[in-house]
Design a protein around this motif. Structure first.
Motif, PDB file in Angstrom:
ATOM      1  N   TRP A   7      52.431  17.593 -75.422  1.00 58.45           N
ATOM      2  CA  TRP A   7      50.861  17.479 -74.850  1.00 58.45           C
ATOM      3  C   TRP A   7      50.935  18.477 -74.639  1.00 58.45           C
ATOM      4  O   TRP A   7      50.058  19.053 -74.736  1.00 58.45           O
ATOM      5  N   ASP A   8      51.843  19.291 -73.645  1.00 64.92           N
ATOM      6  CA  ASP A   8      51.332  20.951 -73.453  1.00 64.92           C
ATOM      7  C   ASP A   8      51.294  21.348 -74.483  1.00 64.92           C
ATOM      8  O   ASP A   8      50.440  23.201 -74.539  1.00 64.92           O
ATOM      9  N   GLY A   9      52.223  21.441 -75.426  1.00 66.67           N
ATOM     10  CA  GLY A   9      52.324  22.710 -76.711  1.00 66.67           C
ATOM     11  C   GLY A   9      50.979  22.314 -77.067  1.00 66.67           C
ATOM     12  O   GLY A   9      50.692  23.627 -78.027  1.00 66.67           O
ATOM     13  N   ASN A  10      50.752  21.195 -77.346  1.00 64.77           N
ATOM     14  CA  ASN A  10      49.669  21.370 -78.465  1.00 64.77           C
ATOM     15  C   ASN A  10      48.277  21.823 -78.115  1.00 64.77           C
ATOM     16  O   ASN A  10      47.572  22.326 -78.749  1.00 64.77           O
ATOM     17  N   GLU A  11      48.329  22.284 -76.541  1.00 63.46           N
ATOM     18  CA  GLU A  11      47.128  22.565 -75.974  1.00 63.46           C
ATOM     19  C   GLU A  11      47.432  24.245 -76.225  1.00 63.46           C
ATOM     20  O   GLU A  11      46.440  25.085 -76.449  1.00 63.46           O
ATOM     21  N   VAL A  12      48.249  24.491 -76.413  1.00 69.82           N
ATOM     22  CA  VAL A  12      48.316  26.121 -77.699  1.00 69.82           C
ATOM     23  C   VAL A  12      47.395  26.750 -78.824  1.00 69.82           C
ATOM     24  O   VAL A  12      46.907  27.729 -78.585  1.00 69.82           O
ATOM     25  N   TRP A  13      47.033  25.204 -79.433  1.00 67.08           N
ATOM     26  CA  TRP A  13      46.106  25.745 -80.530  1.00 67.08           C
ATOM     27  C   TRP A  13      44.758  25.824 -80.002  1.00 67.08           C
ATOM     28  O   TRP A  13      43.883  26.915 -80.631  1.00 67.08           O
ATOM     29  N   LEU A  14      44.901  25.040 -78.562  1.00 71.48           N
ATOM     30  CA  LEU A  14      42.855  25.811 -77.928  1.00 71.48           C
ATOM     31  C   LEU A  14      42.979  27.144 -77.526  1.00 71.48           C
ATOM     32  O   LEU A  14      42.403  27.640 -77.939  1.00 71.48           O
ATOM     33  N   VAL A  15      44.078  27.272 -77.180  1.00 72.60           N
ATOM     34  CA  VAL A  15      44.333  28.590 -76.493  1.00 72.60           C
ATOM     35  C   VAL A  15      44.470  30.030 -77.758  1.00 72.60           C
ATOM     36  O   VAL A  15      43.699  30.624 -77.838  1.00 72.60           O
ATOM     37  N   ALA A  16      44.828  29.715 -78.798  1.00 74.20           N
ATOM     38  CA  ALA A  16      45.506  30.373 -80.180  1.00 74.20           C
ATOM     39  C   ALA A  16      43.409  30.799 -80.784  1.00 74.20           C
ATOM     40  O   ALA A  16      43.428  31.598 -81.152  1.00 74.20           O
ATOM     41  N   ALA A  17      43.275  29.094 -81.040  1.00 74.88           N
ATOM     42  CA  ALA A  17      41.602  29.390 -81.303  1.00 74.88           C
ATOM     43  C   ALA A  17      40.476  30.271 -80.473  1.00 74.88           C
ATOM     44  O   ALA A  17      40.346  31.136 -81.192  1.00 74.88           O
ATOM     45  N   GLY A  18      40.871  30.431 -79.306  1.00 79.23           N
ATOM     46  CA  GLY A  18      40.332  31.110 -78.710  1.00 79.23           C
ATOM     47  C   GLY A  18      40.708  32.617 -78.741  1.00 79.23           C
ATOM     48  O   GLY A  18      39.419  34.052 -78.416  1.00 79.23           O
ATOM     49  N   GLY A  19      41.988  33.039 -78.901  1.00 71.06           N
ATOM     50  CA  GLY A  19      42.073  34.310 -78.902  1.00 71.06           C
ATOM     51  C   GLY A  19      41.931  34.407 -80.285  1.00 71.06           C
ATOM     52  O   GLY A  19      40.953  35.983 -80.025  1.00 71.06           O
ATOM     53  N   THR A  20      41.882  33.706 -81.342  1.00 72.74           N
ATOM     54  CA  THR A  20      40.993  34.672 -82.515  1.00 72.74           C
ATOM     55  C   THR A  20      39.945  34.725 -82.272  1.00 72.74           C
ATOM     56  O   THR A  20      39.081  35.622 -83.298  1.00 72.74           O
ATOM     57  N   MET A  21      39.059  33.954 -82.205  1.00 65.07           N
ATOM     58  CA  MET A  21      37.357  33.839 -81.659  1.00 65.07           C
ATOM     59  C   MET A  21      37.505  34.942 -80.925  1.00 65.07           C
ATOM     60  O   MET A  21      36.581  35.755 -81.160  1.00 65.07           O
ATOM     61  N   PHE A  22      38.092  35.558 -79.968  1.00 69.42           N
ATOM     62  CA  PHE A  22      37.997  36.836 -79.450  1.00 69.42           C
ATOM     63  C   PHE A  22      37.766  37.654 -80.049  1.00 69.42           C
ATOM     64  O   PHE A  22      37.104  39.075 -79.551  1.00 69.42           O
ATOM     65  N   PHE A  23      39.027  38.171 -81.141  1.00 66.93           N
ATOM     66  CA  PHE A  23      39.195  39.332 -81.409  1.00 66.93           C
ATOM     67  C   PHE A  23      38.195  39.112 -83.007  1.00 66.93           C
ATOM     68  O   PHE A  23      38.093  40.106 -83.623  1.00 66.93           O
ATOM     69  N   ALA A  24      38.198  38.381 -83.331  1.00 72.42           N
ATOM     70  CA  ALA A  24      37.768  38.103 -85.033  1.00 72.42           C
ATOM     71  C   ALA A  24      35.712  38.241 -85.272  1.00 72.42           C
ATOM     72  O   ALA A  24      35.060  38.629 -85.697  1.00 72.42           O
ATOM     73  N   PHE A  25      35.334  37.113 -84.228  1.00 74.79           N
ATOM     74  CA  PHE A  25      34.382  36.893 -83.494  1.00 74.79           C
ATOM     75  C   PHE A  25      33.888  37.133 -81.557  1.00 74.79           C
ATOM     76  O   PHE A  25      32.847  36.172 -81.385  1.00 74.79           O
ATOM     77  N   PRO A  26      34.015  38.206 -81.737  1.00 72.94           N
ATOM     78  CA  PRO A  26      33.384  38.544 -80.142  1.00 72.94           C
ATOM     79  C   PRO A  26      32.529  38.449 -79.864  1.00 72.94           C
ATOM     80  O   PRO A  26      32.085  37.917 -78.386  1.00 72.94           O
ATOM     81  N   LYS A  27      31.026  38.547 -80.970  1.00 76.71           N
ATOM     82  CA  LYS A  27      30.190  38.542 -80.283  1.00 76.71           C
ATOM     83  C   LYS A  27      29.737  36.859 -80.240  1.00 76.71           C
ATOM     84  O   LYS A  27      28.952  36.545 -78.829  1.00 76.71           O
ATOM     85  N   LEU A  28      30.233  36.055 -80.937  1.00 79.29           N
ATOM     86  CA  LEU A  28      30.471  34.520 -81.059  1.00 79.29           C
ATOM     87  C   LEU A  28      31.220  34.071 -79.757  1.00 79.29           C
ATOM     88  O   LEU A  28      30.541  33.254 -78.921  1.00 79.29           O
ATOM     89  N   PHE A  29      32.227  34.729 -78.872  1.00 80.44           N
ATOM     90  CA  PHE A  29      32.801  34.655 -78.462  1.00 80.44           C
ATOM     91  C   PHE A  29      32.412  34.631 -76.744  1.00 80.44           C
ATOM     92  O   PHE A  29      31.661  33.940 -75.723  1.00 80.44           O
ATOM     93  N   ALA A  30      31.572  35.594 -76.591  1.00 83.23           N
ATOM     94  CA  ALA A  30      30.594  36.337 -75.432  1.00 83.23           C
ATOM     95  C   ALA A  30      28.893  35.739 -75.342  1.00 83.23           C
ATOM     96  O   ALA A  30      29.126  35.364 -74.315  1.00 83.23           O
ATOM     97  N   VAL A  31      28.710  35.112 -76.724  1.00 82.68           N
ATOM     98  CA  VAL A  31      27.418  34.760 -76.343  1.00 82.68           C
ATOM     99  C   VAL A  31      28.206  32.767 -76.616  1.00 82.68           C
ATOM    100  O   VAL A  31      27.422  32.520 -75.228  1.00 82.68           O
ATOM    101  N   GLY A  32      28.726  32.364 -76.936  1.00 80.55           N
ATOM    102  CA  GLY A  32      29.136  31.136 -76.366  1.00 80.55           C
ATOM    103  C   GLY A  32      29.611  30.539 -75.345  1.00 80.55           C
ATOM    104  O   GLY A  32      29.207  29.643 -74.669  1.00 80.55           O
ATOM    105  N   PHE A  33      30.540  31.799 -74.848  1.00 78.36           N
ATOM    106  CA  PHE A  33      31.026  30.984 -72.901  1.00 78.36           C
ATOM    107  C   PHE A  33      30.429  31.622 -72.299  1.00 78.36           C
ATOM    108  O   PHE A  33      30.558  30.595 -71.425  1.00 78.36           O
ATOM    109  N   SER A  34      29.117  32.000 -72.683  1.00 81.79           N
ATOM    110  CA  SER A  34      28.161  32.464 -71.654  1.00 81.79           C
ATOM    111  C   SER A  34      27.415  31.621 -71.727  1.00 81.79           C
ATOM    112  O   SER A  34      26.949  30.901 -70.474  1.00 81.79           O
ATOM    113  N   GLY A  35      26.920  31.212 -72.732  1.00 81.46           N
ATOM    114  CA  GLY A  35      26.029  30.060 -73.105  1.00 81.46           C
ATOM    115  C   GLY A  35      26.335  28.607 -72.486  1.00 81.46           C
ATOM    116  O   GLY A  35      25.645  27.743 -71.882  1.00 81.46           O
TER     117      GLY A  35
END
Length: 346
Positions: free
Chosen positions: A51-79
C-alpha cells in the motif's frame, strides 16, 4: 516533446489509480467484508506489502509535473490548495489507520483506527474523483492565468464553479464505485474463506453500478465539456481506449463468474487505465482546461524549455525502469493468498 511528457504523465497517473485504487477499495469495503478481528487483520495483510509503495506513483507523477509542466504545477497547486491539503491529511490519517491499529490490544483503539482507515479511504476516493471531474470540466481560470475554487458555490456548472458541483460529485461517486469494485476483486483474488466470499458477492453487486455510473458520467461529460468530443474526433485512435475500458468491464464480470479471480482483477485494471486514458485524450491539448476555453492552459504553454524536457528524459527512463522492476519483483513475490489462519499483523 511536451506531448510525449503529457502522455507519460497520464500513464503515471493511470498507474497510480490502478495500484493505489485497489488499496482505497479495500479500505472502503473493510468494515463490510471483515466481521471479526481475524478477518480485519487478513484484509490489512492483503495490502500490507504494497500500500505505501503504491503511493510512490503519486509522488513520482507530482515530480514529473514539476519539471515537465512547471506552470501547471504552480497554477494547479495554488488553485487547488485547499483540496490538496484535505487529500494530504486523508493520506496521513489512512496510514495511521493501517499502522497504529495493532499497536495496542484494546477493542476501542482498534475499532477507532478501523473506522479511520475506512473513512479516509472513502474520502480519498471522493476527493480524487472530484479532482478528475474538475480537470475534465475545466476550472475558472482568469486572464492572469490563476484561479481559486471554494469547496462549492451553487452546485451548477457555470463560469464560477466550486470544487463540488453536480458533475464533479457524479464523477466522485463513479470513482468510489469503480475503486470499491476494484478493491473487491483484489480481496476476492488475494484472500480466502469468508472474506473472499463476501468480496466476491460485493464485486458482483458493484459491477452493475459501475456500468450504470460509467455510462451516466460519460454522457454528462459530453454535456459539460464540449471540447471532449472535439478532441476525441480529432484523435480517432482514441477509440482503442474505449474498447479497452469496455473490454475491461466485461472481462471483470466474465472472469469473476468463472472463478478466475486474478484475471478479473487485471480486467478491472484495464477498465481503469482505459478511463484515465480517455480523460487525458478528452482534455488534450490542454493540461488544465478553463471554463472559458480561450483561457485554458495548454501543454505547450505549460511545458518547460525543450532542452530541459530532453535532459529530463535521461534520468526519467532509468528511474522508471528501476521503479517498474521493483514493483514487478514486489508483486511477483507476494503470497498468492493471504489466509485467515496467518498470524502476522500486516
Amino acid at each position: 516533446m511536451e506531448t510525449v511528457w503529457f502522455w507519460l504523465l497520464a500513464w503515471m497517473l493511470g498507474t497510480y489509480v490502478v495500484l493505489d485504487g485497489f488499496d482505497f477499495g479495500v479500505g472502503i469495503l473493510h468494515l463490510f467484508v471483515a466481521k471479526s478481528e481475524a478477518e480485519r487483520k487478513q484484509v490489512i495483510r492483503s495490502i500490507g506489502p504494497v500500500w505505501d509503495g503504491n503511493e510512490v506513483w503519486l509522488v513520482a507523477a507530482g515530480g514529473t509535473m514539476f519539471f515537465a509542466f512547471p506552470k501547471l504545477f504552480a497554477v494547479g497547486f495554488s488553485g487547488f490548495y485547499l483540496a490538496l491539503m484535505i487529500i494530504l491529511w486523508l493520506l496521513i490519517f489512512r496510514a495511521f489507520g493501517i499502522e497504529l491499529r495493532h499497536q495496542l490490544e484494546d477493542p476501542i483503539w482498534t475499532q477507532f483506527w478501523d473506522v479511520a482507515f475506512a473513512a479516509a479511504s472513502l474520502l480519498l476516493a471522493v476527493c480524487l474523483g472530484a479532482a478528475l471531474g474538475n480537470l475534465v470540466r475545466g476550472v475558472p481560470l482568469k486572464e492572469d492565468g490563476t484561479f481559486f475554487e471554494p469547496l462549492w458555490t451553487d452546485f451548477r456548472v457555470g463560469q464560477q464553479t466550486g470544487i463540488l458541483d453536480w458533475y464533479t460529485v457524479l464523477v466522485a461517486l463513479t470513482a468510489v464505485l469503480a475503486l470499491a469494485h476494484h478493491g473487491a476483486l483484489w480481496l476476492n483474488a488475494r484472500t480466502d474463506e469468508a472474506v473472499a466470499e463476501r468480496a466476491n458477492r460485493l464485486a458482483g453487486r458493484l459491477w452493475l453500478l459501475v456500468v450504470m455510473f460509467s455510462i451516466i458520467t460519460t454522457l454528462a461529460t459530453v454535456v459539460v465539456q464540449p471540447n471532449v468530443t472535439e478532441s476525441l474526433s480529432a484523435r480517432p485512435w482514441g477509440v482503442v481506449f474505449v474498447g479497452v475500458a469496455v473490454a475491461g468491464l466485461i472481462g471483470a464480470y466474465v472472469f469473476r463468474r468463472r472463478g478466475r479471480e486474478l484475471q478479473a482483477f487485471l480486467a478491472s485494471a484495464g477498465y481503469l487505465y482505459g478511463m484515465v486514458a480517455l480523460a487525458a485524450i478528452g482534455i488534450y491539448p490542454y493540461v488544465l482546461p478553463g471554463r472559458d476555453p480561450a483561457l485554458g492552459l495548454t501543454a505547450q504553454a505549460a511545458a518547460a524549455a525543450e532542452t530541459g524536457l530532453v535532459m529530463a528524459m535521461y534520468w526519467w527512463i532509468p528511474g522508471m525502469l528501476l521503479a517498474c522492476g521493483y514493483f514487478v519483483y514486489l508483486y511477483w513475490t507476494m503470497p498468492a493468498k493471504f489466509s485467515i489462519h496467518d498470524t502476522a499483523e500486516h
